[in-house]
Design a protein around this motif. Structure first.
Motif, PDB file in Angstrom:
ATOM      1  N   VAL A 136       9.858  -4.261   4.913  1.00 45.03           N
ATOM      2  CA  VAL A 136       9.705  -2.816   5.047  1.00 45.03           C
ATOM      3  C   VAL A 136       8.706  -2.527   6.163  1.00 45.03           C
ATOM      4  O   VAL A 136       7.722  -3.247   6.348  1.00 45.03           O
ATOM      5  N   GLY A 137       8.988  -1.453   6.907  1.00 41.52           N
ATOM      6  CA  GLY A 137       8.086  -1.010   7.958  1.00 41.52           C
ATOM      7  C   GLY A 137       7.336   0.227   7.509  1.00 41.52           C
ATOM      8  O   GLY A 137       7.911   1.144   6.920  1.00 41.52           O
ATOM      9  N   ASN A 138       6.034   0.238   7.803  1.00 45.50           N
ATOM     10  CA  ASN A 138       5.156   1.325   7.388  1.00 45.50           C
ATOM     11  C   ASN A 138       4.507   1.910   8.636  1.00 45.50           C
ATOM     12  O   ASN A 138       3.908   1.181   9.432  1.00 45.50           O
ATOM     13  N   VAL A 194       4.230  -4.385   8.812  1.00 43.37           N
ATOM     14  CA  VAL A 194       5.462  -4.884   8.218  1.00 43.37           C
ATOM     15  C   VAL A 194       5.107  -5.739   7.007  1.00 43.37           C
ATOM     16  O   VAL A 194       4.249  -6.619   7.085  1.00 43.37           O
ATOM     17  N   PHE A 195       5.795  -5.490   5.895  1.00 50.40           N
ATOM     18  CA  PHE A 195       5.549  -6.220   4.659  1.00 50.40           C
ATOM     19  C   PHE A 195       6.847  -6.888   4.203  1.00 50.40           C
ATOM     20  O   PHE A 195       7.941  -6.401   4.483  1.00 50.40           O
ATOM     21  N   ARG A 196       6.675  -7.987   3.476  1.00 48.01           N
ATOM     22  CA  ARG A 196       7.823  -8.788   3.050  1.00 48.01           C
ATOM     23  C   ARG A 196       7.711  -9.139   1.582  1.00 48.01           C
ATOM     24  O   ARG A 196       6.618  -9.427   1.073  1.00 48.01           O
ATOM     25  N   LEU A 255      13.367  -1.998  12.017  1.00 48.76           N
ATOM     26  CA  LEU A 255      13.421  -3.443  11.797  1.00 48.76           C
ATOM     27  C   LEU A 255      14.870  -3.905  11.916  1.00 48.76           C
ATOM     28  O   LEU A 255      15.796  -3.205  11.512  1.00 48.76           O
ATOM     29  N   ALA A 256      15.052  -5.123  12.461  1.00 54.30           N
ATOM     30  CA  ALA A 256      16.406  -5.682  12.567  1.00 54.30           C
ATOM     31  C   ALA A 256      16.314  -7.184  12.695  1.00 54.30           C
ATOM     32  O   ALA A 256      15.347  -7.725  13.255  1.00 54.30           O
ATOM     33  N   PHE A 257      17.342  -7.876  12.171  1.00 54.75           N
ATOM     34  CA  PHE A 257      17.469  -9.306  12.395  1.00 54.75           C
ATOM     35  C   PHE A 257      18.174  -9.540  13.730  1.00 54.75           C
ATOM     36  O   PHE A 257      19.036  -8.749  14.141  1.00 54.75           O
ATOM     37  N   ASP A 258      17.836 -10.626  14.405  1.00 56.40           N
ATOM     38  CA  ASP A 258      18.585 -11.059  15.579  1.00 56.40           C
ATOM     39  C   ASP A 258      19.987 -11.469  15.114  1.00 56.40           C
ATOM     40  O   ASP A 258      20.137 -12.293  14.216  1.00 56.40           O
ATOM     41  N   SER A 259      21.015 -10.853  15.695  1.00 59.60           N
ATOM     42  CA  SER A 259      22.389 -11.141  15.259  1.00 59.60           C
ATOM     43  C   SER A 259      22.796 -12.582  15.545  1.00 59.60           C
ATOM     44  O   SER A 259      23.744 -13.091  14.940  1.00 59.60           O
ATOM     45  N   HIS A 260      22.085 -13.255  16.451  1.00 60.84           N
ATOM     46  CA  HIS A 260      22.408 -14.641  16.794  1.00 60.84           C
ATOM     47  C   HIS A 260      21.533 -15.643  16.052  1.00 60.84           C
ATOM     48  O   HIS A 260      21.857 -16.829  16.002  1.00 60.84           O
ATOM     49  N   PRO A 280       0.826  -1.212   0.000  1.00 56.53           N
ATOM     50  CA  PRO A 280       0.000   0.000   0.000  1.00 56.53           C
ATOM     51  C   PRO A 280       0.859   1.261   0.000  1.00 56.53           C
ATOM     52  O   PRO A 280       2.071   1.217   0.184  1.00 56.53           O
ATOM     53  N   PHE A 281       0.200   2.394  -0.206  1.00 55.05           N
ATOM     54  CA  PHE A 281       0.868   3.664   0.042  1.00 55.05           C
ATOM     55  C   PHE A 281       1.071   3.808   1.544  1.00 55.05           C
ATOM     56  O   PHE A 281       0.474   3.088   2.343  1.00 55.05           O
ATOM     57  N   GLY A 282       1.912   4.753   1.950  1.00 52.08           N
ATOM     58  CA  GLY A 282       2.096   4.951   3.381  1.00 52.08           C
ATOM     59  C   GLY A 282       3.422   5.598   3.707  1.00 52.08           C
ATOM     60  O   GLY A 282       4.183   6.009   2.824  1.00 52.08           O
ATOM     61  N   ASP A 283       3.697   5.666   4.992  1.00 52.89           N
ATOM     62  CA  ASP A 283       4.884   6.317   5.536  1.00 52.89           C
ATOM     63  C   ASP A 283       5.934   5.239   5.801  1.00 52.89           C
ATOM     64  O   ASP A 283       5.986   4.654   6.888  1.00 52.89           O
ATOM     65  N   PHE A 284       6.799   4.986   4.813  1.00 55.78           N
ATOM     66  CA  PHE A 284       7.756   3.880   4.921  1.00 55.78           C
ATOM     67  C   PHE A 284       9.012   4.356   5.649  1.00 55.78           C
ATOM     68  O   PHE A 284       9.760   5.190   5.164  1.00 55.78           O
ATOM     69  N   THR A 285       9.220   3.796   6.827  1.00 59.19           N
ATOM     70  CA  THR A 285      10.233   4.290   7.758  1.00 59.19           C
ATOM     71  C   THR A 285      11.477   3.411   7.844  1.00 59.19           C
ATOM     72  O   THR A 285      12.517   3.874   8.323  1.00 59.19           O
ATOM     73  N   SER A 286      11.387   2.166   7.430  1.00 61.66           N
ATOM     74  CA  SER A 286      12.522   1.252   7.606  1.00 61.66           C
ATOM     75  C   SER A 286      12.531   0.198   6.510  1.00 61.66           C
ATOM     76  O   SER A 286      11.484  -0.235   6.033  1.00 61.66           O
ATOM     77  N   ILE A 287      13.752  -0.195   6.119  1.00 62.81           N
ATOM     78  CA  ILE A 287      13.957  -1.217   5.093  1.00 62.81           C
ATOM     79  C   ILE A 287      15.017  -2.185   5.613  1.00 62.81           C
ATOM     80  O   ILE A 287      16.087  -1.757   6.039  1.00 62.81           O
ATOM     81  N   LEU A 288      14.726  -3.465   5.567  1.00 65.94           N
ATOM     82  CA  LEU A 288      15.659  -4.483   6.044  1.00 65.94           C
ATOM     83  C   LEU A 288      15.851  -5.521   4.947  1.00 65.94           C
ATOM     84  O   LEU A 288      14.906  -6.198   4.539  1.00 65.94           O
TER      85      LEU A 288
END
Length: 244
Positions: A170-172, A183-185, A211-216, A151-159
């Motif tokens: 992506v985070g919206n 969150v969309f994938r 957004l972030a992956f667990d480093s472990h 969708p349209f929106g305020d996209f704040t993060s990309i992982l």
């Protein structure tokens, strides 16, 4: 792309950053390969190879908005710097910050929240603005808006998955539409998208900021929300299957 050429970097060996810093990224000197940092501020973009000795300003010149909101660099293309601005869209320098070009295909009147490059394919570039999501797979020569089911929106993060650049989250933070925030994938580099949370198990807060992956454990996703803390989302087939 329209081109703006500026003078050499300002001599600022004793310059202390007075503006709020909204983003910091790693960089390297394109000749000596010395590591350093780039800082985005409301006053412009700054660079330092030793913050204890000060910062130098990388001026955009012309009528380009100096208010810098985000930065993206790649070790595979250290001479290239991408920046987002409040009111000049996206700018790019391909010579370490001496000359800047206005990127065509991205609206100038909408603030840019975030820019990310595929770690293995730096010509694959993704950008989130206050209104939409954009992608380029040719180094910024052409851009596409959104993708299937996004969708349209305020996209704040990309992982981007560092092991598989076709998988992107992506985070919206858009809050006025049921289909906006969240969150969309994508599993195909942005061609089609799906929510990570099924209708019956929506994340409590749909305004997503980080957004972030667990480093472990790359099978665990951390989701930073506006008002409900950080969600821990296991990347199982069941969790990541979704319907609009």
């Amino acid at each position: 792309m329209s081109k703006t050429t500026g003078p050499d970097f300002e001599e600022a060996s004793d310059l202390i950053l007075a503006d709020a810093v909204v983003a910091l990224v790693d960089t390297v000197d394109i000749e000596t390969k010395k590591p350093g940092f780039l800082a985005a501020t409301n006053g412009g973009l700054y660079r330092s190879f030793d913050p204890n000795k000060g910062w130098e300003k990388l001026s955009y010149e012309g009528d380009l908005d100096p208010r810098t909101t985000c930065i993206s660099t790649s070790l595979k293309q250290p001479e290239t710097i991408w920046v987002g601005t409040q009111n000049s869209g996206i700018l790019v320098s391909r010579d370490g910050g001496t000359n800047w070009r206005l990127v065509e295909g991205i609206p100038r009147d909408v603030p840019v929240n975030t820019i990310a490059q595929d770690p293995q394919r730096p010509d694959y570039i993704y950008a989130g603005t206050k209104q939409a999501f954009y992608l380029s797979h040719d180094g910024g020569a052409t851009w596409s808006r959104r993708g299937g089911n996004l969708p349209f929106g305020d996209f704040t993060s990309i992982l981007i998955n560092p092991r598989n650049g076709d998988e992107i989250f992506v985070g919206n933070a858009y809050q006025t539409s049921e289909l906006g925030g969240g969150v969309f994938r994508t599993m195909n580099g942005g061609v089609t998208w799906a929510r990570i949370d099924p209708k019956e198990r929506r994340l409590p807060s749909q305004r997503i900021w980080a957004l972030a992956f667990d480093s472990h454990d790359q099978n665990v996703l951390f989701v930073g929300s506006h008002s409900a803390g950080v969600y821990v989302v296991p990347r199982t087939a069941d969790t990541l299957s979704s319907s609009q």
